[in-house]
Design a protein around this motif. Sequence first.
Motif, PDB file in Angstrom:
ATOM      1  N   LEU A 148      36.506  33.325  42.205  1.00  0.00           N
ATOM      2  CA  LEU A 148      37.522  32.642  41.402  1.00  0.00           C
ATOM      3  C   LEU A 148      38.717  33.548  41.147  1.00  0.00           C
ATOM      4  O   LEU A 148      39.875  33.114  41.236  1.00  0.00           O
ATOM      5  CB  LEU A 148      36.896  32.175  40.087  1.00  0.00           C
ATOM      6  CG  LEU A 148      37.811  31.410  39.125  1.00  0.00           C
ATOM      7  CD1 LEU A 148      38.280  30.111  39.765  1.00  0.00           C
ATOM      8  CD2 LEU A 148      37.097  31.122  37.809  1.00  0.00           C
ATOM      9  N   LEU A 149      38.461  34.836  40.853  1.00  0.00           N
ATOM     10  CA  LEU A 149      39.561  35.768  40.620  1.00  0.00           C
ATOM     11  C   LEU A 149      40.380  35.986  41.890  1.00  0.00           C
ATOM     12  O   LEU A 149      41.609  36.096  41.827  1.00  0.00           O
ATOM     13  CB  LEU A 149      39.007  37.104  40.120  1.00  0.00           C
ATOM     14  CG  LEU A 149      38.375  37.089  38.715  1.00  0.00           C
ATOM     15  CD1 LEU A 149      37.781  38.453  38.385  1.00  0.00           C
ATOM     16  CD2 LEU A 149      39.387  36.679  37.654  1.00  0.00           C
ATOM     17  N   CYS A 150      39.705  36.037  43.017  1.00  0.00           N
ATOM     18  CA  CYS A 150      40.419  36.218  44.285  1.00  0.00           C
ATOM     19  C   CYS A 150      41.343  35.041  44.594  1.00  0.00           C
ATOM     20  O   CYS A 150      42.321  35.188  45.322  1.00  0.00           O
ATOM     21  CB  CYS A 150      39.407  36.398  45.421  1.00  0.00           C
ATOM     22  SG  CYS A 150      38.506  37.963  45.349  1.00  0.00           S
ATOM     23  N   VAL A 151      41.015  33.867  44.038  1.00  0.00           N
ATOM     24  CA  VAL A 151      41.858  32.694  44.273  1.00  0.00           C
ATOM     25  C   VAL A 151      42.963  32.602  43.225  1.00  0.00           C
ATOM     26  O   VAL A 151      44.118  32.276  43.536  1.00  0.00           O
ATOM     27  CB  VAL A 151      40.995  31.414  44.268  1.00  0.00           C
ATOM     28  CG1 VAL A 151      41.879  30.172  44.351  1.00  0.00           C
ATOM     29  CG2 VAL A 151      40.014  31.436  45.429  1.00  0.00           C
ATOM     30  N   VAL A 152      42.635  32.915  41.950  1.00  0.00           N
ATOM     31  CA  VAL A 152      43.591  32.720  40.853  1.00  0.00           C
ATOM     32  C   VAL A 152      44.648  33.813  40.822  1.00  0.00           C
ATOM     33  O   VAL A 152      45.846  33.541  40.651  1.00  0.00           O
ATOM     34  CB  VAL A 152      42.832  32.644  39.510  1.00  0.00           C
ATOM     35  CG1 VAL A 152      43.812  32.631  38.349  1.00  0.00           C
ATOM     36  CG2 VAL A 152      41.956  31.406  39.476  1.00  0.00           C
ATOM     37  N   LEU A 153      44.243  35.091  40.960  1.00  0.00           N
ATOM     38  CA  LEU A 153      45.193  36.196  40.820  1.00  0.00           C
ATOM     39  C   LEU A 153      46.328  36.144  41.839  1.00  0.00           C
ATOM     40  O   LEU A 153      47.495  36.294  41.467  1.00  0.00           O
ATOM     41  CB  LEU A 153      44.435  37.528  40.922  1.00  0.00           C
ATOM     42  CG  LEU A 153      43.521  37.856  39.734  1.00  0.00           C
ATOM     43  CD1 LEU A 153      42.823  39.180  39.952  1.00  0.00           C
ATOM     44  CD2 LEU A 153      44.315  37.891  38.434  1.00  0.00           C
ATOM     45  N   PRO A 154      46.055  35.942  43.133  1.00  0.00           N
ATOM     46  CA  PRO A 154      47.199  35.833  44.069  1.00  0.00           C
ATOM     47  C   PRO A 154      48.130  34.668  43.745  1.00  0.00           C
ATOM     48  O   PRO A 154      49.351  34.788  43.875  1.00  0.00           O
ATOM     49  CB  PRO A 154      46.508  35.639  45.425  1.00  0.00           C
ATOM     50  CG  PRO A 154      45.150  36.231  45.266  1.00  0.00           C
ATOM     51  CD  PRO A 154      44.769  35.931  43.856  1.00  0.00           C
ATOM     52  N   SER A 155      47.552  33.554  43.293  1.00  0.00           N
ATOM     53  CA  SER A 155      48.399  32.405  42.952  1.00  0.00           C
ATOM     54  C   SER A 155      49.293  32.727  41.765  1.00  0.00           C
ATOM     55  O   SER A 155      50.488  32.398  41.753  1.00  0.00           O
ATOM     56  CB  SER A 155      47.513  31.196  42.643  1.00  0.00           C
ATOM     57  OG  SER A 155      46.691  30.865  43.744  1.00  0.00           O
ATOM     58  N   ALA A 156      48.725  33.391  40.733  1.00  0.00           N
ATOM     59  CA  ALA A 156      49.533  33.759  39.564  1.00  0.00           C
ATOM     60  C   ALA A 156      50.610  34.762  39.939  1.00  0.00           C
ATOM     61  O   ALA A 156      51.756  34.690  39.449  1.00  0.00           O
ATOM     62  CB  ALA A 156      48.613  34.334  38.480  1.00  0.00           C
ATOM     63  N   THR A 157      50.296  35.704  40.801  1.00  0.00           N
ATOM     64  CA  THR A 157      51.286  36.701  41.246  1.00  0.00           C
ATOM     65  C   THR A 157      52.449  36.038  41.987  1.00  0.00           C
ATOM     66  O   THR A 157      53.621  36.353  41.744  1.00  0.00           O
ATOM     67  CB  THR A 157      50.604  37.728  42.157  1.00  0.00           C
ATOM     68  OG1 THR A 157      49.500  38.328  41.458  1.00  0.00           O
ATOM     69  CG2 THR A 157      51.583  38.812  42.558  1.00  0.00           C
ATOM     70  N   LEU A 158      52.129  35.114  42.876  1.00  0.00           N
ATOM     71  CA  LEU A 158      53.191  34.408  43.598  1.00  0.00           C
ATOM     72  C   LEU A 158      54.053  33.586  42.659  1.00  0.00           C
ATOM     73  O   LEU A 158      55.279  33.497  42.829  1.00  0.00           O
ATOM     74  CB  LEU A 158      52.559  33.509  44.668  1.00  0.00           C
ATOM     75  CG  LEU A 158      51.898  34.231  45.851  1.00  0.00           C
ATOM     76  CD1 LEU A 158      51.217  33.211  46.759  1.00  0.00           C
ATOM     77  CD2 LEU A 158      52.929  35.022  46.634  1.00  0.00           C
ATOM     78  N   LEU A 159      53.432  32.982  41.645  1.00  0.00           N
ATOM     79  CA  LEU A 159      54.189  32.188  40.685  1.00  0.00           C
ATOM     80  C   LEU A 159      55.154  33.058  39.899  1.00  0.00           C
ATOM     81  O   LEU A 159      56.320  32.692  39.683  1.00  0.00           O
ATOM     82  CB  LEU A 159      53.214  31.463  39.750  1.00  0.00           C
ATOM     83  CG  LEU A 159      53.836  30.520  38.719  1.00  0.00           C
ATOM     84  CD1 LEU A 159      54.566  29.385  39.435  1.00  0.00           C
ATOM     85  CD2 LEU A 159      52.768  29.941  37.798  1.00  0.00           C
ATOM     86  N   CYS A 160      54.701  34.250  39.458  1.00  0.00           N
ATOM     87  CA  CYS A 160      55.583  35.152  38.711  1.00  0.00           C
ATOM     88  C   CYS A 160      56.733  35.645  39.583  1.00  0.00           C
ATOM     89  O   CYS A 160      57.881  35.724  39.134  1.00  0.00           O
ATOM     90  CB  CYS A 160      54.779  36.334  38.184  1.00  0.00           C
ATOM     91  SG  CYS A 160      53.552  35.897  36.926  1.00  0.00           S
ATOM     92  N   LYS A 161      56.431  35.972  40.844  1.00  0.00           N
ATOM     93  CA  LYS A 161      57.486  36.430  41.745  1.00  0.00           C
ATOM     94  C   LYS A 161      58.534  35.343  41.985  1.00  0.00           C
ATOM     95  O   LYS A 161      59.733  35.619  41.999  1.00  0.00           O
ATOM     96  CB  LYS A 161      56.866  36.874  43.070  1.00  0.00           C
ATOM     97  CG  LYS A 161      56.103  38.184  42.975  1.00  0.00           C
ATOM     98  CD  LYS A 161      55.577  38.602  44.347  1.00  0.00           C
ATOM     99  CE  LYS A 161      54.863  39.938  44.271  1.00  0.00           C
ATOM    100  NZ  LYS A 161      54.335  40.362  45.585  1.00  0.00           N
ATOM    101  N   SER A 162      58.076  34.115  42.173  1.00  0.00           N
ATOM    102  CA  SER A 162      59.028  33.031  42.398  1.00  0.00           C
ATOM    103  C   SER A 162      59.899  32.797  41.166  1.00  0.00           C
ATOM    104  O   SER A 162      61.099  32.501  41.282  1.00  0.00           O
ATOM    105  CB  SER A 162      58.267  31.750  42.767  1.00  0.00           C
ATOM    106  OG  SER A 162      57.410  31.358  41.697  1.00  0.00           O
ATOM    107  N   LYS A 163      59.322  32.981  39.979  1.00  0.00           N
ATOM    108  CA  LYS A 163      60.097  32.813  38.744  1.00  0.00           C
ATOM    109  C   LYS A 163      61.160  33.902  38.626  1.00  0.00           C
ATOM    110  O   LYS A 163      62.314  33.634  38.248  1.00  0.00           O
ATOM    111  CB  LYS A 163      59.145  32.846  37.545  1.00  0.00           C
ATOM    112  CG  LYS A 163      59.814  32.517  36.225  1.00  0.00           C
ATOM    113  CD  LYS A 163      58.799  32.467  35.099  1.00  0.00           C
ATOM    114  CE  LYS A 163      59.466  32.112  33.779  1.00  0.00           C
ATOM    115  NZ  LYS A 163      58.478  32.070  32.670  1.00  0.00           N
ATOM    116  N   LYS A 164      60.796  35.146  38.961  1.00  0.00           N
ATOM    117  CA  LYS A 164      61.762  36.244  38.905  1.00  0.00           C
ATOM    118  C   LYS A 164      62.885  36.035  39.913  1.00  0.00           C
ATOM    119  O   LYS A 164      64.053  36.275  39.630  1.00  0.00           O
ATOM    120  CB  LYS A 164      61.045  37.564  39.180  1.00  0.00           C
ATOM    121  CG  LYS A 164      60.131  38.006  38.044  1.00  0.00           C
ATOM    122  CD  LYS A 164      59.470  39.334  38.386  1.00  0.00           C
ATOM    123  CE  LYS A 164      58.543  39.786  37.267  1.00  0.00           C
ATOM    124  NZ  LYS A 164      57.876  41.080  37.572  1.00  0.00           N
TER     125      LYS A 164
END
Length: 223
Positions: A148-164
Amino acid sequence: MVIATIFVFCSFVVGITPVTLMADVPFVSVPLSQEAILNCCYITKDKPGTPAWVFQHSNRNMIPIPVNASDLVIIHKIQKFDESCGVLTLKAVQLNDSGLYQCSLTTTGNSILSHGTYLQVYKPLEKTLNFSESTKNGILTAEGILLLLCVVLPSATLLCKSKKVHEIEKKKMKKEEENIYQGLNLDDCCTTYDQIERSQALGPYQDVCNIMEEEEEIQLEKP
């Protein structure tokens, strides 16, 4: 003539072997040190004794050898209506017991062999890690959390990068809008605006006298 010859030959064969062999189980696989039970069934009008068994090792060049009864080897016979079955029971099989087993039937002075059953003795795989059920459940739970962490963490990282990236683009557009008005002189803008307004106020017609007066006021510079 040919049909008569075939009929006589078949009658000769039936007379020699008055036994009908039933289909044997072709293959049996048994773990090491476990019990193996082999059957050979047949139908005959005679009443033969208990069938004998012969064994041929996996090496095809070896001659079949008789199987003798012992404490670990039991040979007996069972009767099912008009069908008889010879039973061979091996209490604790070993690896060298692998091979082809056939029962030998003797009727009216003739001996025939059954189709046979191949016995394979294998050694079960041993557990390298002997875990309890609770430990296995804990490992499965940990694997699920890691997945679950392997799926959630990359998604959250991509979301933060796109926001920045979106915020950076927004700031860049704001700076470009500010740069449009840099370098402009307000006095020049006002003068240009006044000239435009004056030209529109004068209209398309001009007074010729006024033009002449303006030309007279222009003084040429002497060389």
